[in-house]
Design a protein around this motif. Structure first.
Motif, PDB file in Angstrom:
ATOM      1  N   GLY A  95      44.633  70.233  66.380  1.00  0.00           N
ATOM      2  CA  GLY A  95      43.217  70.582  66.423  1.00  0.00           C
ATOM      3  C   GLY A  95      42.600  70.298  67.778  1.00  0.00           C
ATOM      4  O   GLY A  95      41.815  71.095  68.305  1.00  0.00           O
ATOM      5  N   MET A  96      42.962  69.169  68.349  1.00  0.00           N
ATOM      6  CA  MET A  96      42.454  68.835  69.681  1.00  0.00           C
ATOM      7  C   MET A  96      43.004  69.815  70.711  1.00  0.00           C
ATOM      8  O   MET A  96      42.273  70.260  71.600  1.00  0.00           O
ATOM      9  CB  MET A  96      42.830  67.390  70.045  1.00  0.00           C
ATOM     10  N   ALA A  97      44.295  70.160  70.582  1.00  0.00           N
ATOM     11  CA  ALA A  97      44.913  71.100  71.519  1.00  0.00           C
ATOM     12  C   ALA A  97      44.209  72.449  71.466  1.00  0.00           C
ATOM     13  O   ALA A  97      43.926  73.057  72.506  1.00  0.00           O
ATOM     14  CB  ALA A  97      46.398  71.248  71.198  1.00  0.00           C
ATOM     15  N   MET A  98      43.909  72.903  70.263  1.00  0.00           N
ATOM     16  CA  MET A  98      43.231  74.191  70.115  1.00  0.00           C
ATOM     17  C   MET A  98      41.860  74.140  70.794  1.00  0.00           C
ATOM     18  O   MET A  98      41.489  75.063  71.518  1.00  0.00           O
ATOM     19  CB  MET A  98      43.074  74.549  68.638  1.00  0.00           C
ATOM     20  N   ALA A  99      41.137  73.075  70.587  1.00  0.00           N
ATOM     21  CA  ALA A  99      39.807  72.940  71.189  1.00  0.00           C
ATOM     22  C   ALA A  99      39.873  72.875  72.714  1.00  0.00           C
ATOM     23  O   ALA A  99      38.944  73.313  73.397  1.00  0.00           O
ATOM     24  CB  ALA A  99      39.112  71.702  70.641  1.00  0.00           C
ATOM     25  N   LEU A 100      40.967  72.340  73.231  1.00  0.00           N
ATOM     26  CA  LEU A 100      41.117  72.193  74.677  1.00  0.00           C
ATOM     27  C   LEU A 100      41.878  73.354  75.317  1.00  0.00           C
ATOM     28  O   LEU A 100      42.055  73.374  76.536  1.00  0.00           O
ATOM     29  CB  LEU A 100      41.849  70.879  74.997  1.00  0.00           C
ATOM     30  N   GLY A 101      42.372  74.285  74.501  1.00  0.00           N
ATOM     31  CA  GLY A 101      43.159  75.396  75.039  1.00  0.00           C
ATOM     32  C   GLY A 101      44.489  74.930  75.580  1.00  0.00           C
ATOM     33  O   GLY A 101      44.970  75.412  76.603  1.00  0.00           O
ATOM     34  N   SER A 102      45.108  74.005  74.880  1.00  0.00           N
ATOM     35  CA  SER A 102      46.361  73.397  75.334  1.00  0.00           C
ATOM     36  C   SER A 102      47.348  73.369  74.183  1.00  0.00           C
ATOM     37  O   SER A 102      47.145  74.012  73.163  1.00  0.00           O
ATOM     38  CB  SER A 102      46.067  71.982  75.835  1.00  0.00           C
ATOM     39  N   GLY A 103      48.401  72.577  74.337  1.00  0.00           N
ATOM     40  CA  GLY A 103      49.395  72.418  73.288  1.00  0.00           C
ATOM     41  C   GLY A 103      49.369  71.014  72.714  1.00  0.00           C
ATOM     42  O   GLY A 103      48.966  70.062  73.394  1.00  0.00           O
ATOM     43  N   PRO A 104      49.823  70.866  71.450  1.00  0.00           N
ATOM     44  CA  PRO A 104      49.829  69.544  70.814  1.00  0.00           C
ATOM     45  C   PRO A 104      50.643  68.500  71.576  1.00  0.00           C
ATOM     46  O   PRO A 104      50.265  67.332  71.617  1.00  0.00           O
ATOM     47  CB  PRO A 104      50.430  69.808  69.432  1.00  0.00           C
ATOM     48  N   ALA A 106      51.089  68.250  74.808  1.00  0.00           N
ATOM     49  CA  ALA A 106      50.313  67.809  75.969  1.00  0.00           C
ATOM     50  C   ALA A 106      49.234  66.816  75.533  1.00  0.00           C
ATOM     51  O   ALA A 106      49.001  65.801  76.205  1.00  0.00           O
ATOM     52  CB  ALA A 106      49.685  69.003  76.678  1.00  0.00           C
ATOM     53  N   VAL A 107      48.601  67.096  74.396  1.00  0.00           N
ATOM     54  CA  VAL A 107      47.595  66.167  73.869  1.00  0.00           C
ATOM     55  C   VAL A 107      48.268  64.843  73.505  1.00  0.00           C
ATOM     56  O   VAL A 107      47.752  63.768  73.814  1.00  0.00           O
ATOM     57  CB  VAL A 107      46.855  66.780  72.660  1.00  0.00           C
ATOM     58  N   GLY A 108      49.431  64.906  72.859  1.00  0.00           N
ATOM     59  CA  GLY A 108      50.164  63.692  72.503  1.00  0.00           C
ATOM     60  C   GLY A 108      50.543  62.868  73.724  1.00  0.00           C
ATOM     61  O   GLY A 108      50.450  61.641  73.706  1.00  0.00           O
ATOM     62  N   MET A 109      50.961  63.554  74.781  1.00  0.00           N
ATOM     63  CA  MET A 109      51.312  62.835  76.019  1.00  0.00           C
ATOM     64  C   MET A 109      50.074  62.147  76.609  1.00  0.00           C
ATOM     65  O   MET A 109      50.149  61.006  77.073  1.00  0.00           O
ATOM     66  CB  MET A 109      51.908  63.796  77.048  1.00  0.00           C
ATOM     67  N   ALA A 110      48.928  62.820  76.583  1.00  0.00           N
ATOM     68  CA  ALA A 110      47.693  62.217  77.097  1.00  0.00           C
ATOM     69  C   ALA A 110      47.286  61.023  76.233  1.00  0.00           C
ATOM     70  O   ALA A 110      46.837  60.003  76.753  1.00  0.00           O
ATOM     71  CB  ALA A 110      46.572  63.253  77.152  1.00  0.00           C
ATOM     72  N   CYS A 111      47.471  61.152  74.911  1.00  0.00           N
ATOM     73  CA  CYS A 111      47.172  60.020  74.021  1.00  0.00           C
ATOM     74  C   CYS A 111      48.045  58.822  74.387  1.00  0.00           C
ATOM     75  O   CYS A 111      47.569  57.692  74.442  1.00  0.00           O
ATOM     76  CB  CYS A 111      47.416  60.397  72.561  1.00  0.00           C
ATOM     77  N   GLY A 112      49.321  59.074  74.633  1.00  0.00           N
ATOM     78  CA  GLY A 112      50.253  58.009  74.971  1.00  0.00           C
ATOM     79  C   GLY A 112      49.955  57.343  76.300  1.00  0.00           C
ATOM     80  O   GLY A 112      50.382  56.214  76.542  1.00  0.00           O
ATOM     81  N   ARG A 113      49.228  58.023  77.155  1.00  0.00           N
ATOM     82  CA  ARG A 113      48.885  57.460  78.473  1.00  0.00           C
ATOM     83  C   ARG A 113      47.459  56.902  78.510  1.00  0.00           C
ATOM     84  O   ARG A 113      46.958  56.563  79.582  1.00  0.00           O
ATOM     85  CB  ARG A 113      49.074  58.525  79.547  1.00  0.00           C
TER      86      ARG A 113
END
Length: 156
Positions: A95-104, A106-113
């Motif tokens: 859901g976050m990826a869709m809102a940001l125009g990205s992939g899940p 990439a969002v997971g990697m950002a969460c991990g960092r």
């Protein structure tokens, strides 16, 4: 100059770091780290410690601290979106990826960092279908489960 203090919590001993007027990091303290004198803390560290203690006592549901997380523009956009997930609620990587125009991923990697976990609540981001996903802080998924349970989130 980075200022640091430690906070005991139900998910382990946390090290809070600030640079100037803003909080720059929350991390799990290593076993060999010695406690520092907390009597000469910056105002932001005093307030961060106070707010975390209230959060763990279930008396605070929203943090109000100046933050200065270092990362890419994309990471900062993910961290901003995570900061908007209300206490006791969750979002999904997809859901976050869709809102940001990205992939899940990439969002997971950002969460991990995320350099400021708990305060920037990466523990509130789940995989599709309510699956836990991952968690890079503390003891990993057991820590994520504890934080979610503290907020009243029941995982499937």
């Amino acid at each position: 100059m980075t200022n640091c203090c430690y906070v005991a919590s139900p998910v382990g001993r946390l090290a809070l770091e600030a640079d100037g007027e803003a909080l720059t990091g929350v991390r799990w303290a290593g076993a060999g780290e010695r406690a520092r004198d907390n009597s000469n803390l910056s105002p932001v560290l005093k307030e961060a410690r106070h707010q975390l203690e209230r959060y763990f006592a279930r008396k605070l549901k929203a943090f109000d601290l100046p933050l200065a997380a270092r990362g890419t523009d994309f990471q900062k956009s993910v961290w901003k979106m995570m900061s908007e997930i209300p206490y006791g609620e969750t979002a999904t990587y997809g859901g976050m990826a869709m809102a940001l125009g990205s992939g899940p991923r990439a969002v997971g990697m950002a969460c991990g960092r995320n350099p400021i976990p708990i305060i920037v609540p990466c523990h509130r981001v789940l995989g599709s279908g309510g699956k836990e996903g991952g968690f890079s802080g503390g003891q990993g998924l057991p820590t994520k489960r504890k934080l979610l349970a503290l907020e009243g989130v029941v995982l499937l």
